[in-house]
Design a protein around this motif. Structure first.
Motif, PDB file in Angstrom:
ATOM      1  N   UNK A  38      -5.866  -1.884   9.365  1.00 22.77           N
ATOM      2  CA  UNK A  38      -6.452  -2.124  10.670  1.00 22.77           C
ATOM      3  C   UNK A  38      -5.621  -1.679  11.852  1.00 22.77           C
ATOM      4  N   UNK A  39      -4.658  -0.772  11.633  1.00 26.62           N
ATOM      5  CA  UNK A  39      -3.926  -0.202  12.761  1.00 26.62           C
ATOM      6  C   UNK A  39      -4.765   0.922  13.372  1.00 26.62           C
ATOM      7  N   UNK A  40      -4.677   1.065  14.688  1.00 28.19           N
ATOM      8  CA  UNK A  40      -5.507   2.055  15.380  1.00 28.19           C
ATOM      9  C   UNK A  40      -5.036   3.482  15.139  1.00 28.19           C
ATOM     10  N   UNK A  41      -3.762   3.651  14.779  1.00 28.69           N
ATOM     11  CA  UNK A  41      -3.219   4.987  14.539  1.00 28.69           C
ATOM     12  C   UNK A  41      -1.981   4.894  13.668  1.00 28.69           C
ATOM     13  N   UNK A  42      -1.554   6.035  13.139  1.00 29.91           N
ATOM     14  CA  UNK A  42      -0.325   6.053  12.334  1.00 29.91           C
ATOM     15  C   UNK A  42       0.888   5.754  13.203  1.00 29.91           C
TER      16      UNK A  42
ATOM     17  N   UNK B 159       1.023   3.661  15.795  1.00 28.17           N
ATOM     18  CA  UNK B 159       1.114   2.212  16.020  1.00 28.17           C
ATOM     19  C   UNK B 159       1.592   1.504  14.756  1.00 28.17           C
ATOM     20  N   UNK B 160       1.175   1.993  13.594  1.00 27.56           N
ATOM     21  CA  UNK B 160       1.684   1.457  12.333  1.00 27.56           C
ATOM     22  C   UNK B 160       3.190   1.693  12.236  1.00 27.56           C
ATOM     23  N   UNK B 161       3.623   2.921  12.525  1.00 23.86           N
ATOM     24  CA  UNK B 161       5.041   3.267  12.412  1.00 23.86           C
ATOM     25  C   UNK B 161       5.894   2.410  13.343  1.00 23.86           C
ATOM     26  N   UNK B 162       5.395   2.186  14.545  1.00 26.02           N
ATOM     27  CA  UNK B 162       6.140   1.394  15.523  1.00 26.02           C
ATOM     28  C   UNK B 162       6.303  -0.048  15.048  1.00 26.02           C
ATOM     29  N   UNK B 163       5.209  -0.660  14.581  1.00 24.81           N
ATOM     30  CA  UNK B 163       5.267  -2.042  14.107  1.00 24.81           C
ATOM     31  C   UNK B 163       6.128  -2.158  12.855  1.00 24.81           C
ATOM     32  N   UNK B 164       5.998  -1.188  11.957  1.00 28.63           N
ATOM     33  CA  UNK B 164       6.735  -1.230  10.697  1.00 28.63           C
ATOM     34  C   UNK B 164       8.231  -1.068  10.943  1.00 28.63           C
ATOM     35  N   UNK B 165       8.587  -0.148  11.813  1.00 36.15           N
ATOM     36  CA  UNK B 165      10.012   0.080  12.086  1.00 36.15           C
ATOM     37  C   UNK B 165      10.633  -1.112  12.805  1.00 36.15           C
TER      38      UNK B 165
ATOM     39  N   UNK C 164       0.820  -1.212   0.000  1.00 39.90           N
ATOM     40  CA  UNK C 164       0.000   0.000   0.000  1.00 39.90           C
ATOM     41  C   UNK C 164       0.857   1.266   0.000  1.00 39.90           C
ATOM     42  N   UNK C 165       1.987   1.236   0.707  1.00 40.50           N
ATOM     43  CA  UNK C 165       2.859   2.412   0.739  1.00 40.50           C
ATOM     44  C   UNK C 165       3.395   2.755  -0.645  1.00 40.50           C
ATOM     45  N   UNK C 166       3.485   1.768  -1.511  1.00 41.98           N
ATOM     46  CA  UNK C 166       3.979   2.006  -2.872  1.00 41.98           C
ATOM     47  C   UNK C 166       2.943   2.684  -3.761  1.00 41.98           C
ATOM     48  N   UNK C 167       1.663   2.687  -3.321  1.00 44.66           N
ATOM     49  CA  UNK C 167       0.602   3.214  -4.191  1.00 44.66           C
ATOM     50  C   UNK C 167      -0.180   4.370  -3.568  1.00 44.66           C
ATOM     51  N   UNK C 168      -0.015   4.609  -2.261  1.00 42.13           N
ATOM     52  CA  UNK C 168      -0.801   5.644  -1.587  1.00 42.13           C
ATOM     53  C   UNK C 168       0.123   6.625  -0.867  1.00 42.13           C
ATOM     54  N   UNK C 169      -0.220   7.901  -0.918  1.00 40.31           N
ATOM     55  CA  UNK C 169       0.602   8.911  -0.257  1.00 40.31           C
ATOM     56  C   UNK C 169       0.301   9.018   1.232  1.00 40.31           C
ATOM     57  N   UNK C 170      -0.912   8.811   1.627  1.00 42.14           N
ATOM     58  CA  UNK C 170      -1.318   9.037   3.002  1.00 42.14           C
ATOM     59  C   UNK C 170      -0.984   7.839   3.891  1.00 42.14           C
ATOM     60  N   UNK C 171      -0.132   8.061   4.891  1.00 43.56           N
ATOM     61  CA  UNK C 171       0.185   7.008   5.848  1.00 43.56           C
ATOM     62  C   UNK C 171      -1.066   6.632   6.647  1.00 43.56           C
ATOM     63  N   UNK C 172      -1.910   7.612   6.924  1.00 44.36           N
ATOM     64  CA  UNK C 172      -3.140   7.351   7.684  1.00 44.36           C
ATOM     65  C   UNK C 172      -4.073   6.415   6.926  1.00 44.36           C
ATOM     66  N   UNK C 173      -4.188   6.617   5.603  1.00 46.59           N
ATOM     67  CA  UNK C 173      -5.066   5.747   4.820  1.00 46.59           C
ATOM     68  C   UNK C 173      -4.532   4.311   4.814  1.00 46.59           C
ATOM     69  N   UNK C 174      -3.212   4.161   4.822  1.00 47.98           N
ATOM     70  CA  UNK C 174      -2.614   2.826   4.885  1.00 47.98           C
ATOM     71  C   UNK C 174      -2.906   2.193   6.247  1.00 47.98           C
ATOM     72  N   UNK C 175      -2.740   2.982   7.317  1.00 49.57           N
ATOM     73  CA  UNK C 175      -3.023   2.473   8.663  1.00 49.57           C
ATOM     74  C   UNK C 175      -4.473   2.023   8.784  1.00 49.57           C
ATOM     75  N   UNK C 176      -5.393   2.808   8.253  1.00 54.31           N
ATOM     76  CA  UNK C 176      -6.818   2.458   8.305  1.00 54.31           C
ATOM     77  C   UNK C 176      -7.095   1.186   7.511  1.00 54.31           C
ATOM     78  N   UNK C 177      -6.477   1.077   6.342  1.00 50.68           N
ATOM     79  CA  UNK C 177      -6.751  -0.064   5.466  1.00 50.68           C
ATOM     80  C   UNK C 177      -6.272  -1.384   6.069  1.00 50.68           C
TER      81      UNK C 177
END
Length: 293
Positions: free
Chosen positions: A258-262, A264-270, A243-256
């Motif tokens: 199922x992460x509760x926030x950007x 929490x997504x950033x923490x898991x991804x890193x 999704x990061x390769x096709x969407x600019x919004x980190x929030x939209x990726x987090x929502x898609x």
């Protein structure tokens, strides 16, 4: 690091040599419709932290039929003395962590003791071990920023990596006939994970496979060598990468996904990749020439 031929090494950024392991942090320019051969006298691991080139697949030369090429996971293992032929479509950049295990224990486990069956060679093209992934990342961090006792610590990590990897590969064949999930159930789980990015519950997957949660979790561990939770987590991170390769919004990726926030997504991804979602996204855009800033 001894390798026969490997065009993926063009443009690598750094090599770090220790008595028990050689660690490379690679930034590779992948040629369009490319081919390469990776071969080593030592046990070799490669963790790709960006998506592999389109349709990248591999074949163990001299062991498999010359026309047989299988898809690759983000972690691959090349056993000593088993050259891996690679093919892919398209071009672009690739960032990866590569490690050769050079200690006596690795030579004993992977060259002398391991029986390289068909199932083990196939499993080598997609090492889905959470422990192996974390240890490779730890090795790369230590190599990138050496400090006091780095060589001692690298030796300990390399030993643990050797043990975890050999256990994982021994587990593959030994447990296929002893309580693992059937191929059709594993396929149903994979199809569910590919179809929807929001992670399923254990109850949902157990119902899908028509077994109890306990049978599901025990059988999956025996079949894949990792827990179902670890497997679902990695599938989720892979979905984030796509999704990061096709969407600019980190929030939209987090929502898609199922992460509760950007955050929490950033923490898991890193924790999984060593990169922030934004820095990963920028690397992808730069390599594709999309012109995003």
């Amino acid at each position: 690091m001894h390798e026969a031929r490997d065009s993926t090494r063009r443009g690598y950024s750094a090599d770090f040599s220790f008595s028990t392991a050689d660690v490379s942090l690679l930034h590779s320019d992948m040629a369009a419709d490319g081919q390469a051969i990776i071969s080593s006298d030592h046990a070799l691991l490669d963790l790709c932290v960006t998506p592999r080139p389109v349709n990248m697949r591999g074949s163990f030369a001299g062991t498999w039929d010359g026309h047989r090429f299988e898809p690759l996971g983000d972690i691959i293992f090349v056993p000593p003395g088993y050259p891996l032929h690679l093919r892919w479509d398209g071009n672009g950049e690739q960032y990866s962590i590569r490690c050769e295990l050079r200690g006596k224990l690795a030579r004993h486990r992977f060259r002398n003791r391991m029986d390289w069956t068909e199932a083990r060679l196939l499993a080598s093209l997609d090492i889905s071990s959470h422990s192996v992934r974390l240890l490779l990342r730890r090795l790369a961090e230590e190599a990138r920023s050496p400090r006091r006792d780095t060589r001692l610590l690298v030796g300990a990590i390399a030993t643990q990596l050797t043990v975890e990897l050999s256990r994982y590969l021994e587990f593959v064949t030994d447990n296929m006939a002893h309580g693992g999930l059937s191929a059709w159930r594993l396929r149903l789980i994979d199809e569910r994970l590919e179809k929807e990015t929001v992670p399923p519950t254990l109850v949902e997957l157990a119902g899908l496979c028509s077994i109890s949660v306990r049978q599901l979790t025990r059988g999956f561990l025996k079949s894949r060598g990792c827990t179902l939770g670890q497997y679902v987590h990695q599938s989720r991170i892979d979905a984030v990468k796509r999704l990061l390769a096709t969407q600019e919004s980190i929030k939209s990726v987090a929502d898609a996904v199922g992460f509760s926030s950007t955050s929490s997504l950033a923490q898991a991804f890193r924790r999984s990749t060593g990169l922030t979602p934004r820095s990963y996204q920028q690397r992808i855009w730069r390599s594709s020439g999309s012109g995003h800033s």
